[in-house]
Design a protein around this motif. Structure first.
Motif, PDB file in Angstrom:
ATOM      1  N   ALA A 180      34.729   9.919   7.990  1.00  0.00           N
ATOM      2  CA  ALA A 180      36.059  10.059   7.390  1.00  0.00           C
ATOM      3  C   ALA A 180      36.241   9.009   6.312  1.00  0.00           C
ATOM      4  O   ALA A 180      35.785   7.869   6.451  1.00  0.00           O
ATOM      5  CB  ALA A 180      37.145   9.900   8.462  1.00  0.00           C
ATOM      6  N   ASP A 181      36.897   9.407   5.255  1.00  0.00           N
ATOM      7  CA  ASP A 181      37.163   8.473   4.157  1.00  0.00           C
ATOM      8  C   ASP A 181      38.440   8.890   3.449  1.00  0.00           C
ATOM      9  O   ASP A 181      38.713  10.070   3.296  1.00  0.00           O
ATOM     10  CB  ASP A 181      35.986   8.484   3.176  1.00  0.00           C
ATOM     11  CG  ASP A 181      36.001   7.284   2.257  1.00  0.00           C
ATOM     12  OD1 ASP A 181      36.824   7.270   1.312  1.00  0.00           O
ATOM     13  OD2 ASP A 181      35.221   6.357   2.476  1.00  0.00           O
ATOM     14  N   LEU A 182      39.205   7.907   2.996  1.00  0.00           N
ATOM     15  CA  LEU A 182      40.457   8.200   2.303  1.00  0.00           C
ATOM     16  C   LEU A 182      40.223   8.744   0.903  1.00  0.00           C
ATOM     17  O   LEU A 182      41.096   9.427   0.360  1.00  0.00           O
ATOM     18  CB  LEU A 182      41.322   6.944   2.225  1.00  0.00           C
ATOM     19  CG  LEU A 182      42.097   6.570   3.490  1.00  0.00           C
ATOM     20  CD1 LEU A 182      42.778   5.220   3.301  1.00  0.00           C
ATOM     21  CD2 LEU A 182      43.115   7.632   3.852  1.00  0.00           C
ATOM     22  N   ARG A 183      39.070   8.456   0.328  1.00  0.00           N
ATOM     23  CA  ARG A 183      38.826   8.849  -1.063  1.00  0.00           C
ATOM     24  C   ARG A 183      37.922  10.081  -1.134  1.00  0.00           C
ATOM     25  O   ARG A 183      38.292  11.110  -1.695  1.00  0.00           O
ATOM     26  CB  ARG A 183      38.223   7.684  -1.833  1.00  0.00           C
ATOM     27  CG  ARG A 183      39.197   6.511  -2.023  1.00  0.00           C
ATOM     28  CD  ARG A 183      38.476   5.214  -2.333  1.00  0.00           C
ATOM     29  NE  ARG A 183      37.693   4.765  -1.199  1.00  0.00           N
ATOM     30  CZ  ARG A 183      38.189   4.053  -0.200  1.00  0.00           C
ATOM     31  NH1 ARG A 183      39.466   3.725  -0.188  1.00  0.00           N
ATOM     32  NH2 ARG A 183      37.403   3.666   0.809  1.00  0.00           N
ATOM     33  N   THR A 184      36.757   9.983  -0.629  1.00  0.00           N
ATOM     34  CA  THR A 184      35.794  11.078  -0.605  1.00  0.00           C
ATOM     35  C   THR A 184      34.627  10.674   0.276  1.00  0.00           C
ATOM     36  O   THR A 184      34.302   9.498   0.381  1.00  0.00           O
ATOM     37  CB  THR A 184      35.281  11.444  -2.013  1.00  0.00           C
ATOM     38  OG1 THR A 184      34.284  12.484  -1.888  1.00  0.00           O
ATOM     39  CG2 THR A 184      34.618  10.246  -2.686  1.00  0.00           C
TER      40      THR A 184
END
Length: 119
Positions: free
Chosen positions: A94-98
């Protein structure tokens, strides 16, 4: 975010498996989610991602489908028509950006789940 992957196992070629990645701590609706895999002696590679337009590696297009259930805070990877070359440890991330970025920069990783496809 804590990620718990499950659903791996041993399956014959042509069979199907569904992997699950249950998240806790944060809502996955705010995150880009991805499934990666790593076969012995090979680098970890992105298989599919969700967030914006779905992404699939060429090797799994038409066979794998990524989906998410925000109510259950869970991401899935449906794998059909499995091939021996799909054998690997599968990881969710999981990542907030990509998630389409340098692996070391990705925010959160789950533990792997082994998928073995016999010929």
């Amino acid at each position: 975010v804590q990620l718990q992957a499950s659903g791996g196992g041993l399956v014959q070629a042509g069979g199907s498996l569904r992997l699950s990645c249950a998240a806790s701590g944060r809502a996955i609706s705010n995150y880009y989610m991805g499934w990666f895999r790593q076969a012995p002696g090979r680098e970890r590679e992105l298989v599919a991602s969700s967030g914006g337009s779905p992404y699939y590696a060429d090797s799994v297009k038409g066979r794998f489908t990524i989906s998410r259930d925000n109510a259950k805070n869970t991401v899935y990877l449906q794998m059909n028509s499995l091939k021996p070359e799909d054998t690997a440890v599968y990881y969710c991330a999981a990542d907030l950006r990509t998630v389409r970025r340098d692996l070391a920069s990705i925010d959160y990783w789950g533990q792997g789940t082994q998928v073995t496809v016999s010929s």
